[in-house]
Design a protein around this motif. Structure first.
Motif, PDB file in Angstrom:
ATOM      1  N   LYS A 146       0.817  -1.216   0.000  1.00  0.00           N
ATOM      2  CA  LYS A 146       0.000   0.000   0.000  1.00  0.00           C
ATOM      3  C   LYS A 146       0.851   1.267   0.000  1.00  0.00           C
ATOM      4  O   LYS A 146       0.532   2.263  -0.680  1.00  0.00           O
ATOM      5  N   ALA A 206       1.985   1.958  -3.499  1.00  0.00           N
ATOM      6  CA  ALA A 206       0.860   2.455  -4.291  1.00  0.00           C
ATOM      7  C   ALA A 206       0.589   3.925  -3.995  1.00  0.00           C
ATOM      8  O   ALA A 206       0.294   4.721  -4.900  1.00  0.00           O
ATOM      9  N   GLN A 207       0.686   4.303  -2.731  1.00  0.00           N
ATOM     10  CA  GLN A 207       0.460   5.700  -2.355  1.00  0.00           C
ATOM     11  C   GLN A 207       1.558   6.609  -2.903  1.00  0.00           C
ATOM     12  O   GLN A 207       1.291   7.763  -3.258  1.00  0.00           O
ATOM     13  N   ILE A 211      -5.432   4.487  -7.416  1.00  0.00           N
ATOM     14  CA  ILE A 211      -5.598   3.299  -6.577  1.00  0.00           C
ATOM     15  C   ILE A 211      -7.018   2.792  -6.787  1.00  0.00           C
ATOM     16  O   ILE A 211      -7.988   3.482  -6.474  1.00  0.00           O
ATOM     17  N   THR A 229      -8.020  -1.398  -2.354  1.00  0.00           N
ATOM     18  CA  THR A 229      -7.121  -1.678  -1.233  1.00  0.00           C
ATOM     19  C   THR A 229      -7.390  -3.099  -0.745  1.00  0.00           C
ATOM     20  O   THR A 229      -8.544  -3.514  -0.616  1.00  0.00           O
ATOM     21  N   ALA A 249      -2.355  -2.636  -2.216  1.00  0.00           N
ATOM     22  CA  ALA A 249      -3.317  -1.880  -3.012  1.00  0.00           C
ATOM     23  C   ALA A 249      -3.063  -2.171  -4.482  1.00  0.00           C
ATOM     24  O   ALA A 249      -1.927  -2.433  -4.900  1.00  0.00           O
ATOM     25  N   VAL A 282      -3.009  -0.708  -8.159  1.00  0.00           N
ATOM     26  CA  VAL A 282      -2.903   0.545  -8.908  1.00  0.00           C
ATOM     27  C   VAL A 282      -3.232   0.273 -10.373  1.00  0.00           C
ATOM     28  O   VAL A 282      -2.723  -0.680 -10.960  1.00  0.00           O
TER      29      VAL A 282
END
Length: 219
Positions: free
Chosen positions: A152, A155-156, A182, A185, A200, A202
């Protein structure tokens, strides 16, 4: 396409001794509903071509086949190849399994122009593959979309906005040439075994580059 009745993924994992290996960055998803949600993200239709990296026991592969797509799957772990061969036999020509290292193969030659890349990427090579698909000299790229599972936090960083604490190299590279978001999640508990962090998915589609900068300056 319609797949015949297949044994549950947990049975396949047990039958072939597919314990997930940290050295290969493996964590397996076995929830059919979740896998189908991921497979629907790129909007595949019957006859769409998909390139998958690290299918493991074939959970996401099954979901992709259920959309009607034709799949080329590259798997480095020799232990998984018998299970994938069984799935390929059931898929009746819609699945091609390549036993090789995704870092070494020519994805374009295997999948063909216009293929969608969909993968629960192995943690240890995910970022390297991702940047490689984005930093080629040719643009628009050979692939139609990327739908990729990352930790995650990664992805962020890919989708971070300018000025935010997560904004950096991955965001610049991704947002220079594509539109990333995204799409889903995935909690750690959904994996076997459960990793220490959430993940997550993407989704990226190519876009007109924001500038004429050379990709090597951004990658």
């Amino acid at each position: 396409m319609g797949l015949p009745d297949l044994p549950p993924l947990r049975e396949v994992i047990a039958a072939h001794g597919l314990d997930a290996r940290k050295s290969l960055g493996q964590n397996f998803l076995t929830d059919t509903n979740l896998l189908d949600r991921i497979a629907r993200i790129p909007g595949l239709g019957t006859g769409a071509r998909v390139y998958e990296v690290g299918p493991g026991p074939g959970g996401l592969t099954r979901a992709l086949l259920r959309t009607g797509a034709s799949v080329v799957a590259v798997e480095r772990d020799d232990r998984a190849l018998p299970a994938l061969a069984e799935l390929a036999a059931a898929a009746d020509g819609w699945l091609t399994v390549v036993g090789d290292d995704a870092m070494a193969v020519d994805a374009r030659a295997l999948a063909g122009d216009g293929a969608h890349i969909v993968a629960n990427l192995p943690y240890n090579i995910g970022t390297a593959l991702f940047t490689g698909w984005l930093d080629g000299e040719e643009w628009p790229p050979w692939w139609a979309s990327l739908t990729l599972m990352f930790q995650k936090e990664v992805a962020q960083r890919i989708t971070a906005r300018p000025g935010s604490g997560a904004y950096g190299r991955l965001a610049v590279l991704a947002q220079w040439r594509s539109v990333p978001k995204i799409a889903l999640t995935v909690p750690a508990r959904a994996f076997v075994p459960a990793p220490k962090v959430d993940s997550a998915v993407v989704h990226l589609v190519p876009a007109t580059p924001m500038s004429a900068a050379h990709p090597a300056r951004l990658a």
